[in-house]
Structures are given as structure tokens and as C-alpha cells.
Scaffold this motif. Structure first.
Motif, PDB file in Angstrom:
ATOM      1  N   SER A 199     -19.793 -27.742 -21.718  1.00 15.81           N
ATOM      2  CA  SER A 199     -19.209 -26.694 -20.886  1.00 15.81           C
ATOM      3  C   SER A 199     -19.588 -25.348 -21.478  1.00 15.81           C
ATOM      4  N   ILE A 251     -19.445 -27.062 -12.136  1.00 19.85           N
ATOM      5  CA  ILE A 251     -18.549 -28.212 -12.044  1.00 19.85           C
ATOM      6  C   ILE A 251     -17.300 -27.780 -11.279  1.00 19.85           C
ATOM      7  N   VAL A 307     -20.337 -32.159  -9.501  1.00 20.92           N
ATOM      8  CA  VAL A 307     -21.310 -31.067  -9.449  1.00 20.92           C
ATOM      9  C   VAL A 307     -21.286 -30.429  -8.064  1.00 20.92           C
ATOM     10  N   PRO A 345     -19.400 -35.525 -17.113  1.00 19.00           N
ATOM     11  CA  PRO A 345     -18.849 -35.520 -15.756  1.00 19.00           C
ATOM     12  C   PRO A 345     -19.668 -36.391 -14.801  1.00 19.00           C
TER      13      PRO A 345
END
Length: 64
Positions: A38, A13, A55, A50
Motif C-alpha cells: 500500500s 484499491i 482493483v 488483495p
């Protein structure tokens, strides 16, 4: 979304204003975002969703 993502993939990320670049384990692939946790950084262990545009790349694919 250009990258095919699957549950179990680990992705990178990109950094944002409030977080550094970090690894994220994909648990769910929704129409507009990912769901998962995460793995590194100050958000390690935190659930998030997200957007696909965060990405950078697939770090480790669950399909390989």
C-alpha cells in the motif's frame, strides 16, 4: 480479471469495511490475487495480497 496488471503498476484499491480507497504498488501477479505494498492511507507501507476484484483501475502503468 479484465485489467492486465504487471509488476510495477500502481493500482487503486477500492474501500472496504476496514480500509479507505488507496493506491497499491503491484510487485507480484498471482493466479488469484496481487502481491505488493500500500502506498497511501492508513495501510501505507504494509504488504498485502488483495484479490483482483478489489482493483478499481490502474493509476499508473509500469509498461507505459
Amino acid at each position: 480479471m479484465m485489467i492486465e496488471l504487471n509488476p510495477g503498476d500502481t493500482v487503486v484499491i477500492r474501500a472496504g469495511e476496514d480500509w479507505p480507497e488507496h493506491l497499491f504498488r503491484v510487485d507480484y501477479v498471482f493466479d488469484d490475487c496481487l502481491g505488493g505494498y500500500s502506498l497511501t492511507g492508513p495501510l501505507a507501507g504494509e504488504y498485502g495480497e488483495p484479490d483482483f476484484d478489489l482493483v478499481l483501475r490502474v493509476h499508473c502503468s509500469a509498461v507505459d
